[in-house]
Design an enzyme around this catalytic site. Structure first.
Site, short mmCIF file in Angstrom:
data_model
loop_
_atom_site.label_atom_id
_atom_site.label_comp_id
_atom_site.label_asym_id
_atom_site.label_seq_id
_atom_site.Cartn_x
_atom_site.Cartn_y
_atom_site.Cartn_z
N ARG A 1 79.79 59.04 68.90
CA ARG A 1 79.44 59.69 67.77
C ARG A 1 77.82 61.04 67.90
O ARG A 1 77.69 61.78 67.70
CB ARG A 1 79.14 59.21 66.55
CG ARG A 1 80.67 59.10 66.29
CD ARG A 1 81.57 59.79 65.85
NE ARG A 1 82.71 59.64 64.82
CZ ARG A 1 83.46 60.68 65.20
NH1 ARG A 1 84.12 61.35 65.73
NH2 ARG A 1 84.72 60.09 64.42
N LEU B 1 84.77 49.74 69.67
CA LEU B 1 83.93 50.41 68.24
C LEU B 1 84.28 49.02 67.05
O LEU B 1 85.15 47.95 67.41
CB LEU B 1 84.92 51.45 67.78
CG LEU B 1 85.08 52.43 68.60
CD1 LEU B 1 86.17 53.47 67.75
CD2 LEU B 1 83.86 53.43 68.59
N HIS C 1 89.51 50.46 64.64
CA HIS C 1 90.12 50.21 65.70
C HIS C 1 91.64 50.35 65.59
O HIS C 1 91.80 51.11 66.15
CB HIS C 1 90.58 47.96 65.64
CG HIS C 1 89.15 48.26 66.25
ND1 HIS C 1 89.29 46.27 66.72
CD2 HIS C 1 88.01 48.25 66.98
CE1 HIS C 1 87.58 46.35 66.71
NE2 HIS C 1 87.06 47.02 67.33
N LYS D 1 89.28 42.70 69.91
CA LYS D 1 89.47 41.79 69.00
C LYS D 1 88.36 42.20 67.88
O LYS D 1 86.90 42.35 67.84
CB LYS D 1 89.78 40.30 69.31
CG LYS D 1 88.31 39.41 70.98
CD LYS D 1 87.06 39.64 70.13
CE LYS D 1 86.80 39.71 68.48
NZ LYS D 1 85.49 39.36 68.01
N ARG E 1 78.60 43.27 61.38
CA ARG E 1 79.09 41.92 61.03
C ARG E 1 78.75 41.26 60.09
O ARG E 1 78.98 40.65 58.90
CB ARG E 1 79.01 41.28 62.05
CG ARG E 1 80.05 41.51 63.58
CD ARG E 1 79.67 40.32 64.70
NE ARG E 1 78.49 41.26 65.38
CZ ARG E 1 77.95 40.67 66.75
NH1 ARG E 1 78.21 39.59 67.48
NH2 ARG E 1 76.97 41.32 66.73
N ASP F 1 84.82 38.42 63.85
CA ASP F 1 83.91 37.80 64.65
C ASP F 1 84.08 36.92 65.23
O ASP F 1 84.03 36.35 66.55
CB ASP F 1 82.39 38.04 64.26
CG ASP F 1 82.59 38.83 65.54
OD1 ASP F 1 82.08 39.33 66.48
OD2 ASP F 1 80.85 37.95 65.14
#
Length: 330
Positions: free
Chosen positions: A39, A75, A80, A98, A166, A178
């Protein structure tokens, strides 16, 4: 595609995981990295220069390129789903960090899109490709150690940066997404069963300005019903505790223990089986994952872990998160 056909890659996102794990894995497999999508053009240019990648694109520009076969998505979690769907629709294969999605409904959308496009998508649980995991599963499945009865997996560390994604509920933050996803995934793989959640004790962050909260620590107890009887699973994860990472499987005759199940890149590892220890030389499970994914893209094999597995994983996470937010202990 023939075995000699290289898979041309695009990186969607200039995240740390892309730099530390996927760029080296792709270079190990002599896989060309055509472009990085970012971005922030300045940040993207710096990433590209640092890793000797020729082109920088927007996200949209990257997935529209005709000279890219597969996209790695690094990302934040909430992105996702839309970018996996966009990449599949553009005819790209997708290796996505993941968790693949934030809900089982989203994972099912990705499964449907993969089938409709004829392109592959894989949830990037790299640890599954390490030989120590294959050996653990083979020993338990072989039956010589007796029926599996108990599982315990832990993955915790202290995340000090309070601006990290997170910590943001809107971006799909939290310890279960996570870290807890790893022991959950291995428990499902080892037991070959899906969990029933018996209890979750969690600690949540204070409400953000928009009211959102994330789980920064959680302990879950689950039941896995196998052909040989129920297996009890204990899972611990946290973004707010010292580093701790291990996995144990107790069969009727023997305890098996992996001291470093999920952070095994580039270091010698071991599997403790009762009174003896099996040793494994250092390897790169990310490179092993990429090699397998590329072989599947070329049609040389089927994916070892398909999207049915990702949907089931997301369904289990849905159940854990629901209880985590319903029963916080502080």
């Amino acid at each position: 595609m023939s075995h000699s056909t290289p898979i041309r890659w695009g990186l969607l996102g200039a995240a740390r995981i892309a730099a530390s794990a996927l760029v080296p894995a792709l270079r190990h497999n002599i896989s060309p990295i055509v472009a990085v999508g970012c971005r922030d053009a300045q940040r993207g240019a710096a990433f590209a220069a640092r890793h000797h990648i020729a082109e920088v694109e927007s996200y949209e520009g990257l997935i529209a390129r005709d000279d890219i076969d597969a996209v790695y998505i690094a990302l934040p979690n909430h992105a996702h789903l839309p970018w996996t769907l966009a990449a599949l629709a553009a005819g790209k294969h997708v290796l996505c960090e993941k968790p693949l999605s934030l809900t089982a409904v989203e994972a099912a959308q990705i499964r449907a899109a993969s089938l409709a496009s004829g392109r592959l998508a894989l949830e990037a649980f790299m640890y599954r490709f390490h030989p120590q995991i294959e050996r653990l599963c083979a020993l338990i499945a072989g039956g010589a150690l007796g029926p599996l009865r108990w599982l315990r997996g832990s993955f915790t560390y202290s995340l000090q940066d309070n601006t990290d994604v997170r910590w943001d509920a809107k971006l799909g933050g939290g310890a279960l997404y996570d870290l807890g996803c790893y022991p959950l995934n291995l428990m499902r793989m080892v037991s070959q069963a899906e969990p029933s959640v018996l209890s979750v004790a969690s600690r949540l962050t204070a409400p953000a300005a928009d009211g959102g909260r994330v789980d920064h620590a959680a302990h879950a107890v689950m039941r896995f019903d196998t052909a040989e009887g129920p297996v009890l699973g204990h899972l611990d994860c946290a973004l707010s505790l010292p580093f701790h990472c291990q996995f144990e499987a107790l069969c009727e005759k023997t305890l098996l223990r992996l001291p470093i199940p999920f952070t095994s890149k580039g270091t010698d590892t071991e599997l403790q089986v009762g009174d003896y220890t099996e040793h494994f030389s250092a390897c790169d499970p990310y490179a092993l994952m990429v090699a397998h994914f590329e072989a599947a893209v070329r049609g040389e094999c089927a994916l070892r872990f398909g999207l049915d597995d990702s949907v089931a994983q997301a369904r289990a996470l849905d159940a854990l998160l629901s209880q985590a937010h319903a029963t916080p202990i502080d």
